[in-house]
Design a protein around this motif. Structure first.
Motif, PDB file in Angstrom:
ATOM      1  N   PRO B  35       0.838  -1.203   0.000  1.00  0.00           N
ATOM      2  CA  PRO B  35       0.000   0.000   0.000  1.00  0.00           C
ATOM      3  C   PRO B  35       0.865   1.242   0.000  1.00  0.00           C
ATOM      4  N   LEU B  36       0.398   2.297  -0.679  1.00  0.00           N
ATOM      5  CA  LEU B  36       1.209   3.482  -0.893  1.00  0.00           C
ATOM      6  C   LEU B  36       1.708   4.068   0.421  1.00  0.00           C
ATOM      7  N   ASP B  37       0.799   4.101   1.426  1.00  0.00           N
ATOM      8  CA  ASP B  37       1.224   4.782   2.638  1.00  0.00           C
ATOM      9  C   ASP B  37       2.214   3.967   3.444  1.00  0.00           C
ATOM     10  N   LYS B  38       2.527   2.799   2.969  1.00  0.00           N
ATOM     11  CA  LYS B  38       3.516   2.023   3.708  1.00  0.00           C
ATOM     12  C   LYS B  38       4.875   2.026   3.022  1.00  0.00           C
ATOM     13  N   VAL B  39       4.946   2.622   1.847  1.00  0.00           N
ATOM     14  CA  VAL B  39       6.204   2.561   1.101  1.00  0.00           C
ATOM     15  C   VAL B  39       7.003   3.813   1.350  1.00  0.00           C
ATOM     16  N   SER B  40       8.237   3.616   1.524  1.00  0.00           N
ATOM     17  CA  SER B  40       9.105   4.739   1.835  1.00  0.00           C
ATOM     18  C   SER B  40       9.303   5.655   0.637  1.00  0.00           C
ATOM     19  N   LEU B  41       9.269   6.929   0.878  1.00  0.00           N
ATOM     20  CA  LEU B  41       9.522   7.909  -0.175  1.00  0.00           C
ATOM     21  C   LEU B  41      10.363   8.992   0.463  1.00  0.00           C
ATOM     22  N   ASP B  42      11.584   8.652   0.765  1.00  0.00           N
ATOM     23  CA  ASP B  42      12.417   9.534   1.570  1.00  0.00           C
ATOM     24  C   ASP B  42      11.638   9.956   2.809  1.00  0.00           C
ATOM     25  N   GLY B  43      10.956   8.998   3.399  1.00  0.00           N
ATOM     26  CA  GLY B  43      10.038   9.291   4.503  1.00  0.00           C
ATOM     27  C   GLY B  43       8.731   8.598   4.201  1.00  0.00           C
ATOM     28  N   GLU B  44       7.638   9.035   4.807  1.00  0.00           N
ATOM     29  CA  GLU B  44       6.351   8.420   4.521  1.00  0.00           C
ATOM     30  C   GLU B  44       5.770   9.039   3.252  1.00  0.00           C
ATOM     31  N   SER B  46       2.180   9.102   0.420  1.00  0.00           N
ATOM     32  CA  SER B  46       0.811   8.762   0.145  1.00  0.00           C
ATOM     33  C   SER B  46       0.517   9.267  -1.255  1.00  0.00           C
ATOM     34  N   GLU B  47      -0.617   8.855  -1.737  1.00  0.00           N
ATOM     35  CA  GLU B  47      -0.983   9.278  -3.091  1.00  0.00           C
ATOM     36  C   GLU B  47      -1.065  10.801  -3.188  1.00  0.00           C
ATOM     37  N   ASP B  48      -1.583  11.444  -2.140  1.00  0.00           N
ATOM     38  CA  ASP B  48      -1.689  12.906  -2.159  1.00  0.00           C
ATOM     39  C   ASP B  48      -0.326  13.557  -2.177  1.00  0.00           C
ATOM     40  N   LYS B  52       1.174  15.936  -5.048  1.00  0.00           N
ATOM     41  CA  LYS B  52       1.632  17.307  -4.794  1.00  0.00           C
ATOM     42  C   LYS B  52       3.070  17.480  -5.285  1.00  0.00           C
ATOM     43  N   ARG B  53       3.844  16.450  -5.033  1.00  0.00           N
ATOM     44  CA  ARG B  53       5.233  16.507  -5.467  1.00  0.00           C
ATOM     45  C   ARG B  53       5.314  16.607  -6.989  1.00  0.00           C
ATOM     46  N   ALA B  54       4.432  15.882  -7.675  1.00  0.00           N
ATOM     47  CA  ALA B  54       4.380  15.952  -9.144  1.00  0.00           C
ATOM     48  C   ALA B  54       3.962  17.348  -9.581  1.00  0.00           C
ATOM     49  N   TRP B  55       2.997  17.924  -8.866  1.00  0.00           N
ATOM     50  CA  TRP B  55       2.535  19.272  -9.199  1.00  0.00           C
ATOM     51  C   TRP B  55       3.658  20.289  -9.030  1.00  0.00           C
ATOM     52  N   ILE B  56       4.426  20.163  -7.950  1.00  0.00           N
ATOM     53  CA  ILE B  56       5.521  21.105  -7.702  1.00  0.00           C
ATOM     54  C   ILE B  56       6.525  21.062  -8.856  1.00  0.00           C
ATOM     55  N   ASP B  57       6.862  19.864  -9.284  1.00  0.00           N
ATOM     56  CA  ASP B  57       7.836  19.759 -10.370  1.00  0.00           C
ATOM     57  C   ASP B  57       7.274  20.348 -11.662  1.00  0.00           C
ATOM     58  N   GLU B  73      17.622  21.110  -4.431  1.00  0.00           N
ATOM     59  CA  GLU B  73      16.677  22.058  -3.834  1.00  0.00           C
ATOM     60  C   GLU B  73      15.991  21.495  -2.598  1.00  0.00           C
ATOM     61  N   ASP B  74      15.543  22.408  -1.751  1.00  0.00           N
ATOM     62  CA  ASP B  74      14.886  22.014  -0.501  1.00  0.00           C
ATOM     63  C   ASP B  74      13.410  21.756  -0.775  1.00  0.00           C
ATOM     64  N   VAL B  75      13.120  20.554  -1.199  1.00  0.00           N
ATOM     65  CA  VAL B  75      11.755  20.217  -1.579  1.00  0.00           C
ATOM     66  C   VAL B  75      10.854  20.105  -0.359  1.00  0.00           C
ATOM     67  N   ASP B  76      11.420  19.678   0.760  1.00  0.00           N
ATOM     68  CA  ASP B  76      10.596  19.515   1.971  1.00  0.00           C
ATOM     69  C   ASP B  76       9.929  20.832   2.343  1.00  0.00           C
ATOM     70  N   SER B  77      10.670  21.945   2.219  1.00  0.00           N
ATOM     71  CA  SER B  77      10.064  23.241   2.530  1.00  0.00           C
ATOM     72  C   SER B  77       8.909  23.539   1.583  1.00  0.00           C
ATOM     73  N   LEU B  78       9.124  23.232   0.306  1.00  0.00           N
ATOM     74  CA  LEU B  78       8.054  23.483  -0.667  1.00  0.00           C
ATOM     75  C   LEU B  78       6.844  22.602  -0.365  1.00  0.00           C
ATOM     76  N   MET B  79       7.081  21.363   0.010  1.00  0.00           N
ATOM     77  CA  MET B  79       5.966  20.442   0.291  1.00  0.00           C
ATOM     78  C   MET B  79       5.116  20.940   1.449  1.00  0.00           C
ATOM     79  N   SER B  80       5.713  21.703   2.345  1.00  0.00           N
ATOM     80  CA  SER B  80       4.943  22.171   3.504  1.00  0.00           C
ATOM     81  C   SER B  80       4.184  23.461   3.213  1.00  0.00           C
ATOM     82  N   MET B  81       4.406  24.039   2.024  1.00  0.00           N
ATOM     83  CA  MET B  81       3.743  25.316   1.700  1.00  0.00           C
ATOM     84  C   MET B  81       2.467  25.064   0.908  1.00  0.00           C
TER      85      MET B  81
END
Lengths: 225, 654
Positions: B35-44, B46-48, B52-57, B73-81
């Motif tokens: 399941p998506l929420d169990k797979v690591s992606l440099d952290g946890e 999910s589909e959302d 969002k990450r796809a949208w940012i790129d 680039e500092d993507v984590d900061s962008l993900m939180s905005m």
């Protein structure tokens, strides 16, 4: 069959099946992926064309290399025949207007993409652990540290310690980014990690080349959407 | 054999991976294992988060001229905005300026695959050459304005500075004397050119004193003029700068006509022309020591392009609607009479591709074939008056105003009666109260709807103030950021264009830049932008408050705006209700169209009626009845009807 004949046969068969899969890709890229059942979707009309050679070069340059934004290009893989790149989606100033031409996938331009990415994937795979891509005698592009590390993690293929989801996910995200839906990665991962995978015991050059080609030659990478 | 099997398997797998995608049970099955929420992606993940990450790129690629998010680039900061803050962040990146410039060129039909080329004005030095003066200086003025919160509508301006986009190169060592500086080398060559001018002036003095024809002078002039050009180009100053500042490469048409046609030249007048050119060459000396001129010149962004304002070094900049390259692509011939230029302006600025739809003719007209025949007039009623703005511009856009001659790009020369007849093409009858029938024509029958003018400056004013241009600009922005093959609801595009209309009314110069950014933001936050693999015939965005009807979204807004007032469920004029679109008794998708006998018409019958009503030249029957419909809206509905007609049952329109 003698050794030369076997080698020739192997190459011919390989090319034949790649051509078949590219033809399927050409047809397949016209299919829709939406999940609702509208009449329009059922017609199978294509919903996106190529982003174009220039945009694709830029995506690769940004994701893989350091400082290659303006220098990396596909020319070396087409024998420096720059005009062929125009067949892969480009803006043309026709008289007094601009239009985007050659954006629809067809057998010819898919063959050109296959030639480009076959060469590029092979060179990247060869460069495992080097930190840079070398094309031909002297053309060199330095990888960014992230891609270099992610590529390097797979250089010990087919050893069991490198065959894991995390390494594959890292390579996938480095090349594909998040352009493709998550399910695409799942299928791709399953293919390469399966014990029955044809790459289960291949050399790292063969495996990495196949991994890269199967990422480059996808609608999510090539098409505008 | 094993290889054979492997190849078959690989082919099949690649085919499965890249053919029609569906989230059907077979793929769900494989993803259910992890399941998506169990797979690591440099952290946890999910589909959302993935989306969002796809949208940012995608947003980064859209706003940074194709460069997405790099690994550094500092993507984590962008993900939180939130997304709108991400857009504002990305717009502060200098690469956004490249995007604006690229869009402006796209709007003007001048976009190339690459916005600039890389040059090396010295060893180990890389610099960009945007080539902007030969494309469109207005594009750069406008892009810089957005960056500096100025007036984005400089895109429609006549006035612009001189942008030096050819780079200053180091003078090659083998050209200079040992120990000679670049500065001294340049000054030497300028002085040689000035000596050539003195030669020419002596020659002219002899001609003035002795008299004689022009052709003999022309031969000697040609030789010395070449020498002047060579000496100036040897300075390694950018050629465009030399040509623009001195006028050295601009042919003097009095001289051209004297040398090739008449053999008569006013030598005194020409001496004055040369003397003024010589004065400008002298001013080149000042550029050698200009503090902003560096050798080698390094341009990393559009902000670094060297700019000379009108009046710098006593030079008058020469603003023009088109660059030289554009004039070259829009030739004027002795038969087309500027119609190619007119068609370009209509298509580029007004999004009017001159779809030929018959029109109702005015009661009085010029009486020529194009005006008499409705099928010709369908394009010419707009094209010919627009062409009149360019009536004084001949070969390569040269200005022949007040010269009583016209030299066309096809080398034809009109003078005397032929010239008068050419100009009379646009003369207005005296009862109309204006000198020229020149303008942007919206209606062939109601002059109050039209915007008339005289000169190219008037044309730029019309473009600057027309709402049609703002609508067209917004439509092109939608195509640029979301894709040109996609259908968009006209109401939604119109609602976005209101940002520009409001900016215009505010009177604040910076408002247009804010409007541009606001429209870009709305496009990147739209459903269409977010949609993975959109259906190109489906609209995903509608204007706020707009009711989504059953009508095909491509024309829904336009039909509701122009037709439904009379053709709705309550009182369907002519039995035609244009407010709903559904499968009818005939099995086809159609409007409700009931004849006198209460029978639903077939699609082909309905569409034949629609085509006729939209394109009749009988103003008593032209739809919408007694109501103005913008030509571009009529064209859009018309083209949709034509496309739909091709799917109608045989017996109707094809």
């Amino acid at each position: 069959m003698n050794r030369l004949s076997r080698l020739y046969f192997k190459k011919t068969v390989k090319t034949f099946f790649l051509a078949i899969s590219l033809s399927v890709l050409s047809v397949g890229s016209g299919c829709s992926r939406v999940t609702d059942t509208s009449d329009v979707k059922a017609s199978g009309a294509p919903v996106g064309g190529f982003k174009g050679y220039a945009a694709t070069q830029k995506v690769i340059a940004t994701r893989l290399f350091e400082g290659a934004r303006d220098s990396f290009n596909f020319n070396p893989y087409l024998g420096y025949e720059g005009s062929l790149l125009k067949l892969l989606g480009s803006f043309e100033n026709l008289g007094s207007t601009t239009s985007f031409e050659n954006s629809t996938p067809n057998a010819m331009n898919m063959l050109l993409w296959q030639i480009i990415f076959s060469g590029l994937s092979k060179d990247i795979a060869k460069s495992c652990g080097d930190g840079s891509l070398v094309i031909g005698e002297s053309l060199k592009y330095n990888y960014n540290s992230s891609f270099a590390n992610r590529l390097g993690a797979l250089c010990m293929w087919p050893e069991a310690k490198v065959k894991n989801e995390a390494n594959l996910l890292n390579l996938w995200l480095a090349v594909q980014g998040f352009d493709a839906p998550r399910q695409e990665f799942d299928s791709w991962r399953d293919f390469f990690l399966s014990p029955d995978s044809p790459y289960a015991n291949s050399t790292y050059q063969e495996a990495i080349k196949a991994m890269l080609m199967t990422m480059f030659l996808t609608p999510d990478f090539l098409l505008e959407h | 054999m094993r290889d054979f099997v492997n190849y078959v398997f690989l082919t099949l797998v690649i085919s499965v991976l890249t053919a029609c995608y569906q989230t059907d049970s077979s793929l769900q099955g494989s993803s259910d294992k992890k399941p998506l929420d169990k797979v690591s992606l440099d952290g946890e993940s999910s589909e959302d988060l993935w989306a969002k990450r796809a949208w940012i790129d995608k947003a980064a690629r859209s706003l940074r001229y194709g460069e997405g998010i790099s690994p550094a680039e500092d993507v984590d900061s962008l993900m939180s905005m939130p997304k709108d803050e991400i857009i504002e962040y990305l717009m502060k990146d200098l690469r956004f300026l490249d995007t604006i410039l690229d869009f402006n060129l796209f709007f003007l039909g001048l976009k190339n695959d690459s916005l600039y080329r890389i040059e090396r004005p010295a060893q180990n030095v890389e610099s960009r050459n945007y080539d902007i003066m030969s494309l469109s200086p207005a594009s750069l003025s406008s892009a810089r304005a957005v960056w500096e919160n100025g007036d984005y509508f400089k895109l429609f301006s006549f006035e612009h500075p001189f942008y030096n986009d050819e780079l200053f190169y180091e003078v090659p060592t083998d050209r200079k004397s040992p120990g000679q500086s670049d500065r001294d080398y340049r000054l030497d060559n300028i002085n040689l050119a000035l000596d050539n001018y003195r030669q020419l002036l002596v020659l002219l003095d002899q001609r003035i004193e002795q008299g004689g024809g022009a052709k003999e002078f022309c031969e000697k002039f040609s030789e010395i003029h070449s020498s002047i050009e060579n000496n100036l180009y040897k300075t390694e100053f950018p050629r465009q700068l030399i040509n623009n500042f001195t006028g050295i490469s601009t042919p003097d048409f009095d001289l051209q006509i004297a040398c090739f046609f008449s053999d008569t030249l006013d030598f005194v007048k020409f001496k004055g022309v040369l003397a003024r050119q010589m004065e400008r060459v002298v001013k080149l000396v000042a550029i050698v020591d200009h503090p902003n001129v560096s050798t080698p010149q390094v341009v990393k962004s559009p902000l670094d392009i060297l700019t000379f304002q009108n009046g710098d070094f006593g030079i008058e900049s020469k603003p023009d609607i088109f660059s030289f390259q554009s004039w070259f692509k829009l030739p004027n011939s002795s038969t087309n009479f500027n119609r190619k230029r007119a068609a370009y302006v209509l298509k580029t600025y007004f999004c009017d591709d001159l779809t030929p739809i018959n029109i109702a003719l005015p009661s009085s007209h010029a009486g020529n074939k194009h005006a008499d025949d409705p099928s010709c007039a369908s394009c010419h009623y707009k094209m010919d008056p627009m062409a009149g703005f360019f009536r004084n511009r001949g070969i390569f856009g040269s200005n022949f105003e007040n010269k009583n001659i016209m030299l066309f790009d096809d080398q034809a020369l009109f003078q005397g009666e032929k010239y008068n007849s050419y100009m009379n093409t646009w003369k207005a009858p005296s009862e109309l109260g204006r000198e020229w029938n020149v303008g942007y024509i919206r209606s062939a029958t109601d002059p109050k709807k039209n915007s008339y003018g005289d000169s190219i400056a008037d044309l730029m004013k019309i473009i600057r103030t027309s709402n049609e241009v703002k609508q067209c600009l917004t439509k092109r922005m939608t195509e640029y950021f979301l894709g040109s093959d996609q259908v968009y609801d006209a109401g939604w595009v119109s609602s976005l264009a209101k940002n520009f209309e409001a900016a215009d009314k505010s009177g604040d110069a910076g408002a247009s830049s804010q409007a541009f950014k606001e429209v870009v933001k709305k496009l990147l936050l739209s459903n269409t932008f977010v949609k993975q693999d959109p259906e190109k015939n489906q609209c995903y965005d509608y204007a706020p408050g707009e009711e989504v009807s059953s009508l095909p979204c491509e024309v829904s807004f336009l039909i509701n705006k122009n037709c439904v007032q009379c053709h709705s469920a309550n009182g369907a004029a002519g039995g035609l209700d244009l407010s709903t679109w559904s499968k009818r008794g005939t099995g086809e998708l159609n409007f409700s169209h009931i004849d006198r006998n209460g029978i639903q018409q077939t699609k082909s019958q309905t569409f034949e009626k629609l085509i006729t009503s939209l394109s009749t030249n009988d103003k008593e029957k032209l739809m919408p009845l007694n109501k103005f419909m913008a030509p571009t809206e009529r064209a859009q509905i018309y083209k949709w009807i034509e496309r739909e007609s091709s799917t109608a049952v045989v017996g109707g329109l094809k």
